[in-house]
Design a protein around this motif. Structure first.
Motif: not given
Length: 355
Positions: A61-83
């Motif tokens: 799960s943490q390796p996946l989170a780090r992958l997603m963090r990179l792609l959020v920075h690159s503009g391929f996914f959005s990231q929001t905080q809900q609760q």
């Protein structure tokens, strides 16, 4: 001051050295199907929801989170905080990576392009680019490392060939949408007949007929690449005189960049002969990249994309993309008197050639 310049230079080198990680990370999440999973979920998803949907072990799960963090920075996914929970959503770019895009009225897929460009056969030339530059024996770096030209590879490797032609279909769908724009109307004014040379499945020709019902389109291509839904002329050898009735216009969509200067001049001369006896106003319509466009020069990312595309042509076909001056030289050599370039097709331009 010297130390600051050194650190900036080092950061610059590191950034470009590591850029491949962006591409391969994007390939990874596409292979996992993450864009489709989020799309089918109907709303942004948390990391735990993604892990569950992907059926991967919780330890990843943490390796996946780090992958997603990179792609959020690159503009391929959005990231929001809900609760206090991070959730990932789609962006316009990741929506274009859906396996079946239903966000537009016309189905358009960019997935084949990504998979094709990051295919092992397409990546291999970059491992040996310096050797190819020192060699006089091979037409392209692709041919040197794969033992055959890209066209032979397409014919011999069905999976690769399928990816290649799927990419062409996507591109044709996109261009088919663009030619329906109001800005294109003047391009097709007065045109009653058109031959789409190298038109493949006729996707662009169909779009033109739908947008401009007064135009009768013919597709000229190799028989196995064409559709049966349109008037098709088989054979499609671009280097022989085009055996078609006199026509008002000849269309060349993303065809010329695969050939060298001499070949392009031969193709354009054949196209010119096809419209020579046409009514006044006959022309050749070309959709291709034009490097160093004034509007493009204002956007660094667009410039980099075009320059990378140019080097990709070099590695794959040993051909080049061209600026307006270089295109003009070819047009004049083929016997055309003047041309007009319209820049409203994103990274490509619409060029009108007149005898």
């Amino acid at each position: 001051m010297e130390d600051e310049l050194f650190l900036e230079a080092q950061a610059h080198i590191w950034n470009h050295t590591l850029k491949y990680i962006n591409s391969m990370s994007l390939k990874c999440v596409v292979e996992l199907g993450i864009p489709d999973i989020i799309h089918n979920h109907g709303q942004p998803m948390s990391l735990s929801q993604l892990v569950e949907a992907l059926h991967i072990h919780p330890s990843k799960s943490q390796p996946l989170a780090r992958l997603m963090r990179l792609l959020v920075h690159s503009g391929f996914f959005s990231q929001t905080q809900q609760q206090l929970v991070t959730k990932y959503g789609l962006t316009p770019s990741s929506r274009l990576l859906l396996r079946r895009n239903t966000t537009t009225t016309t189905t358009i897929e960019t997935l084949p392009f990504l998979v094709l460009i990051l295919h092992q056969a397409m990546m291999a030339p970059w491992e040996s680019m310096s050797s190819w530059l020192r060699s006089e024996e091979y037409g392209s770096a692709f041919e040197m490392v794969n033992g055959k030209s890209v066209w032979k590879y397409i014919g011999d490797e069905p999976d690769f060939g399928s990816l290649f032609y799927q990419t062409l279909v996507y591109d044709s769908q996109l261009i088919g949408k663009l030619v329906k724009r109001p800005e294109c109307r003047e391009v097709f004014d007065g045109v009653k007949s058109m031959v789409d040379v190298g038109g493949g499945e006729g996707i662009v020709a169909k779009a033109i007929e739908e947008a401009f019902p007064h135009i009768n389109c013919i597709v000229l291509d190799l028989p196995y690449q064409t559709t049966k839904d349109l008037n098709v002329i088989g054979g499609g050898n671009l280097f022989e005189p085009i055996q078609i009735p006199p026509t008002d216009a000849v269309l060349l969509v993303s065809v010329l960049h695969k050939y060298n200067d001499e070949e392009i001049i031969r193709i354009l001369k054949n196209c010119k002969d096809a419209i020579t006896n046409s009514n006044e106003g006959g022309k050749v319509i070309i959709i291709e990249a034009v490097l160093e466009k004034e509007k493009q020069m204002e956007h660094k990312e667009s410039i980099e994309t075009e320059l990378c595309g140019d080097v990709l042509m070099m590695a794959t076909f040993n051909t080049t993309k061209r600026n307006e001056k270089e295109w003009k030289t070819l047009f004049l050599a083929a016997g055309f008197s003047h041309h007009k370039i319209t820049s409203f097709l994103g990274l490509r331009s619409l060029i009108q050639l007149y005898p």
